[in-house]
Write an enzyme that holds these catalytic residues in place. Structure first.
Site, PDB file in Angstrom:
ATOM      1  N   PHE A 163       0.829  -1.136   0.074  1.00 22.35           N
ATOM      2  CA  PHE A 163      -0.018  -0.070   0.018  1.00 22.35           C
ATOM      3  C   PHE A 163       0.950   1.241  -0.079  1.00 22.35           C
ATOM      4  O   PHE A 163       2.043   1.244   0.348  1.00 22.35           O
ATOM      5  CB  PHE A 163      -1.028  -0.112   1.325  1.00 22.35           C
ATOM      6  CG  PHE A 163      -2.334  -0.170   0.772  1.00 22.35           C
ATOM      7  CD1 PHE A 163      -3.032   1.065   1.182  1.00 22.35           C
ATOM      8  CD2 PHE A 163      -2.906  -1.311   0.635  1.00 22.35           C
ATOM      9  CE1 PHE A 163      -4.643   0.950   0.621  1.00 22.35           C
ATOM     10  CE2 PHE A 163      -4.304  -1.458   0.230  1.00 22.35           C
ATOM     11  CZ  PHE A 163      -5.073  -0.309   0.475  1.00 22.35           C
ATOM     12  N   GLN A 182      -7.664  15.015   3.720  1.00 24.44           N
ATOM     13  CA  GLN A 182      -6.846  14.230   2.715  1.00 24.44           C
ATOM     14  C   GLN A 182      -7.867  13.992   1.415  1.00 24.44           C
ATOM     15  O   GLN A 182      -8.938  13.570   1.633  1.00 24.44           O
ATOM     16  CB  GLN A 182      -6.450  12.743   3.336  1.00 24.44           C
ATOM     17  CG  GLN A 182      -5.752  11.807   2.194  1.00 24.44           C
ATOM     18  CD  GLN A 182      -5.400  10.674   2.755  1.00 24.44           C
ATOM     19  OE1 GLN A 182      -6.228   9.676   2.955  1.00 24.44           O
ATOM     20  NE2 GLN A 182      -4.249  10.488   3.253  1.00 24.44           N
ATOM     21  N   HIS A 235      -8.584  11.734  -1.612  1.00 28.94           N
ATOM     22  CA  HIS A 235      -7.786  10.208  -2.063  1.00 28.94           C
ATOM     23  C   HIS A 235      -7.724  10.227  -3.717  1.00 28.94           C
ATOM     24  O   HIS A 235      -8.295  10.890  -4.432  1.00 28.94           O
ATOM     25  CB  HIS A 235      -8.852   9.187  -1.978  1.00 28.94           C
ATOM     26  CG  HIS A 235      -8.435   7.813  -2.118  1.00 28.94           C
ATOM     27  ND1 HIS A 235      -8.078   7.401  -3.248  1.00 28.94           N
ATOM     28  CD2 HIS A 235      -8.014   6.785  -1.202  1.00 28.94           C
ATOM     29  CE1 HIS A 235      -7.736   5.959  -3.061  1.00 28.94           C
ATOM     30  NE2 HIS A 235      -7.745   5.723  -1.884  1.00 28.94           N
ATOM     31  N   LEU A 254     -15.286   5.553  -4.071  1.00 31.82           N
ATOM     32  CA  LEU A 254     -13.957   4.998  -3.808  1.00 31.82           C
ATOM     33  C   LEU A 254     -13.308   4.053  -4.851  1.00 31.82           C
ATOM     34  O   LEU A 254     -14.019   2.873  -4.942  1.00 31.82           O
ATOM     35  CB  LEU A 254     -13.342   4.778  -2.559  1.00 31.82           C
ATOM     36  CG  LEU A 254     -12.304   4.108  -2.048  1.00 31.82           C
ATOM     37  CD1 LEU A 254     -11.139   5.391  -1.994  1.00 31.82           C
ATOM     38  CD2 LEU A 254     -12.193   3.816  -0.447  1.00 31.82           C
ATOM     39  N   GLU A 305      -6.920   1.979  -2.702  1.00 33.58           N
ATOM     40  CA  GLU A 305      -5.434   1.967  -3.210  1.00 33.58           C
ATOM     41  C   GLU A 305      -5.043   0.489  -3.470  1.00 33.58           C
ATOM     42  O   GLU A 305      -4.048   0.441  -3.806  1.00 33.58           O
ATOM     43  CB  GLU A 305      -4.960   2.603  -1.948  1.00 33.58           C
ATOM     44  CG  GLU A 305      -3.277   2.870  -2.243  1.00 33.58           C
ATOM     45  CD  GLU A 305      -2.795   4.054  -1.277  1.00 33.58           C
ATOM     46  OE1 GLU A 305      -1.744   3.979  -0.646  1.00 33.58           O
ATOM     47  OE2 GLU A 305      -3.466   4.757  -0.745  1.00 33.58           O
ATOM     48  N   ARG A 343      -0.412   9.359  -0.080  1.00 31.70           N
ATOM     49  CA  ARG A 343      -1.631   9.943  -1.161  1.00 31.70           C
ATOM     50  C   ARG A 343      -1.665  11.194  -1.371  1.00 31.70           C
ATOM     51  O   ARG A 343      -2.056  11.815  -2.396  1.00 31.70           O
ATOM     52  CB  ARG A 343      -3.016   9.611  -0.161  1.00 31.70           C
ATOM     53  CG  ARG A 343      -3.205   8.148  -0.156  1.00 31.70           C
ATOM     54  CD  ARG A 343      -4.747   7.962   0.745  1.00 31.70           C
ATOM     55  NE  ARG A 343      -4.690   6.331   0.782  1.00 31.70           N
ATOM     56  CZ  ARG A 343      -5.775   5.901   1.280  1.00 31.70           C
ATOM     57  NH1 ARG A 343      -6.372   6.468   2.364  1.00 31.70           N
ATOM     58  NH2 ARG A 343      -5.888   4.619   1.334  1.00 31.70           N
ATOM     59  N   HIS A 367     -11.617  12.790   1.025  1.00 38.15           N
ATOM     60  CA  HIS A 367     -11.556  11.363   1.657  1.00 38.15           C
ATOM     61  C   HIS A 367     -11.473  11.226   3.073  1.00 38.15           C
ATOM     62  O   HIS A 367     -12.367  10.624   3.545  1.00 38.15           O
ATOM     63  CB  HIS A 367     -10.545  10.596   0.890  1.00 38.15           C
ATOM     64  CG  HIS A 367     -10.221   9.193   1.197  1.00 38.15           C
ATOM     65  ND1 HIS A 367     -11.343   8.324   1.083  1.00 38.15           N
ATOM     66  CD2 HIS A 367      -9.507   8.422   1.936  1.00 38.15           C
ATOM     67  CE1 HIS A 367     -11.010   7.284   1.485  1.00 38.15           C
ATOM     68  NE2 HIS A 367      -9.948   7.115   2.200  1.00 38.15           N
ATOM     69  N   ARG A 414      -2.566  10.808   6.188  1.00 38.67           N
ATOM     70  CA  ARG A 414      -2.573   9.615   6.419  1.00 38.67           C
ATOM     71  C   ARG A 414      -2.014   8.736   5.569  1.00 38.67           C
ATOM     72  O   ARG A 414      -2.435   8.570   4.295  1.00 38.67           O
ATOM     73  CB  ARG A 414      -4.271   9.235   6.998  1.00 38.67           C
ATOM     74  CG  ARG A 414      -4.217   7.701   7.273  1.00 38.67           C
ATOM     75  CD  ARG A 414      -5.811   7.537   7.607  1.00 38.67           C
ATOM     76  NE  ARG A 414      -6.662   7.553   6.563  1.00 38.67           N
ATOM     77  CZ  ARG A 414      -6.994   6.768   5.714  1.00 38.67           C
ATOM     78  NH1 ARG A 414      -6.081   5.598   5.331  1.00 38.67           N
ATOM     79  NH2 ARG A 414      -7.722   6.900   4.606  1.00 38.67           N
TER      80      ARG A 414
END
Length: 583
Positions: free
Chosen positions: A120, A240, A242, A252, A255, A286, A352, A394
């Site tokens: 990730f 944040q 995304h 979404l 990721e 991100r 996000h 994050r």
């Protein structure tokens, strides 16, 4: 509306039924009478939308360690995270993953039967040197699997659920929290929940933006109620985006799509991340990827000149996609009408995740100021809270991890608090639901109202999208601050036309709008004050990270006039000093 509020007594009331709230309720219920208030049916909580995984240095695929995970989390936060809280997160990740497995979470498996893990963004081996598979996953429905498992366990342990109850007021007396007031969405009417410990796990607030991955219910209710009770919020300017929300609405695309090897392509068919993060490419953090995408779009390299790019999975093969990314395949079919085994998915950056929120100590107890003065009886965890494990940005799969680790810690902390404070709770103040009654009376007033909630909400979302998004500057932020304050004034004139109490969705949308407007003021004011670039907060007119002046947390209070007061607290640094981020 003149009907008296019904009253309920429980030792513990948890507001919110996502991963954090259910884990807290589960642990508290082992010792005390525990209830959960949820705006939606618990298994519809937004934790169920978390797709890709839950981080933990299990080392099932290759060597890993919590020290490496800590370094990635600190660095990913752009050094604004509190390292004591971050160390707790990564140290407890491994035992919590195994506890969730034993509770019944159906993780995907390796051929040997271990919990499977995948790469990730932002997670690396050996202090940032190489790739690593750290995200424990259940196909691409990880949050769904965790949520349902915890709900089943709460039912098994006798947790009382008040489903479709909407918290509208915190009850305070002599500085102690004594519960909440909630509206019964299905039947109408206010309910008073008198309790010895109140736990907020109300989720995020992405619905302040027009394009978001968040569910319609994510309107920041918990953070707004904290503001209205006179307490501050922390680091609200850090929100944040995304990198992969489905164009044009923002649903979404996990990721995990890039963790499995998906490419990001511009209009020229090029993997443009080689120009922004040549070492990590699509698996950079991100904030880095979202800014790269927005730059490509702004400079005219969006697909067909439109504001979107492509996420290409075709080279993974249809069998692999259907095995480990089945939900993404389904979402692309439903919302784009395309088969992602044959055609790239149109994507764009989407609002996000909220790094900021209700300030807490590492035991999840809410604090009332930048000096960390605790509020007796009040706790918070999950996305609505800010223990500051994420800082300015994050990392993927650290969110479900935070919900699990700090939700669990919070439930245990509540048990410890009640053991140290035995006996009955304080008596409720006179008219404990006075503020809620006042707001309901205004909204149900037969006097002529102003604009509709939908129109005001649209104005807020469009303004936040245009002026307080991925890139920011002083002129835009000042204009947006003026706009939000004007919208708050207009909101005071809002009236609902539906005068019924039962299933009144117009009323709920009006209440949600009030919450959106409250916390949005703190986001814009914090962003205007922070004159630097850090993580998800990127000021084009203030280039560069400024550790000398801005290595500190923002605390923001909102008064009844809509004025903001700001204060600051230093970042807790234990192991890793700030350094330049290069990917």
């Amino acid at each position: 509306m003149a009907k008296a509020s019904e009253r309920h007594r429980h030792d513990v009331v948890v507001v919110g039924a996502g991963i954090a709230g259910l884990y807290a309720a589960l642990k508290a219920s082992e010792h005390y009478d525990t209830a959960v208030i949820s705006k939606v049916y618990p298994t519809r909580s937004h934790s169920g939308a978390a797709q890709g995984g839950c981080a933990g240095s299990l080392g099932n695929m290759q060597e890993d360690s919590w020290q490496w995970h800590l370094y990635d989390t600190v660095r990913g936060s752009d050094f604004l995270g509190d390292q004591d809280a971050q160390e707790i997160l990564v140290r407890e990740a491994v035992p919590v993953m195994y506890e969730m497995e034993h509770l019944g979470v159906p993780f995907s498996r390796t051929p040997e039967g271990k919990i499977a893990q995948r790469p990730f963004g932002g997670h690396y081996s050996d202090f940032g040197k190489g790739p690593i598979s750290r995200a424990c996953y259940a196909a691409d429905r990880t949050g769904h699997a965790q949520l349902h498992t915890l709900y089943e366990q709460c039912v098994k342990h006798g947790v009382r659920f008040y489903n479709e109850f909407y918290a509208v007021q915190l009850i305070m007396k002599d500085g102690t929290c004594l519960g909440v007031v909630a509206w019964d969405i299905t039947h109408g009417g206010l309910h008073i929940f008198h309790t010895k410990a109140t736990f907020f796990a109300t989720g995020g607030y992405g619905r302040a933006w027009r394009v978001t991955t968040n569910a319609h219910a994510n309107t920041g209710d918990g953070v707004s109620l904290i503001l209205r009770a006179g307490f501050p919020l922390e680091d609200m300017e850090f929100v944040q985006f995304h990198p992969t929300g489905i164009y044009p609405h923002g649903m979404l695309v996990s990721e995990a799509a890039r963790g499995e090897g998906g490419y990001l392509l511009n209009a020229e068919g090029k993997r443009f991340m080689e120009n922004y993060a040549p070492a990590k490419m699509e698996l950079a953090p991100r904030d880095v990827v979202s800014r790269a995408e927005q730059t490509e779009i702004d400079e005219g390299r969006g697909i067909d000149g439109k504001p979107f790019l492509h996420c290409d999975l075709r080279h993974l093969g249809a069998d692999r996609i259907r095995a480990v990314l089945p939900q993404i395949h389904e979402l692309a079919l439903k919302f784009c009408g395309i088969d992602c085994t044959k055609v790239p998915i149109p994507i764009q950056p989407s609002a996000h995740y909220s790094m900021g929120g209700i300030p807490t100590r590492v035991d999840t107890q809410v604090v009332s100021d930048e000096k960390a003065t605790p509020v007796p009886g009040l706790f918070a965890a999950g996305e609505c809270a800010c223990v500051s494990v994420h800082g300015a940005n994050r990392l993927g799969t650290n969110s479900t991890l935070e919900c699990a680790v700090y939700g669990r810690r919070g439930g245990l902390a509540v048990v410890d608090y009640l053991r140290k404070n035995p006996g009955e709770p304080l008596e409720l103040p006179d008219q404990p639901d006075a503020l809620a009654c006042e707001e309901m009376s205004r909204l149900f007033s037969k006097s002529n109202g102003g604009d509709s909630a939908a129109k005001l909400r649209e104005a807020l979302q469009d303004g936040m999208q245009k002026r307080c998004g991925i890139y920011r500057n002083e002129n835009d932020l000042q204009a947006q601050l003026t706009e939000v304050r004007s919208l708050r004034d207009q909101f005071q004139k809002l009236r609902v036309s539906d005068m019924t109490a039962k299933c009144n969705t117009e009323l709920i949308e009006a209440l949600e709008l009030g919450h959106l407007l409250d916390f949005s003021v703190t986001i814009v004011a914090g962003a205007l004050a922070r004159r630097e670039c850090r993580g998800a907060h990127w000021r084009k007119d203030r280039p560069g990270r400024n550790d000398k002046d801005w290595l500190k947390h923002t605390f923001s209070w909102l008064d009844q006039k809509g004025d903001i007061r700001l204060a600051y607290r230093p970042v807790t640094i234990t192991r890793h000093q700030p350094e330049e981020r290069k990917y």
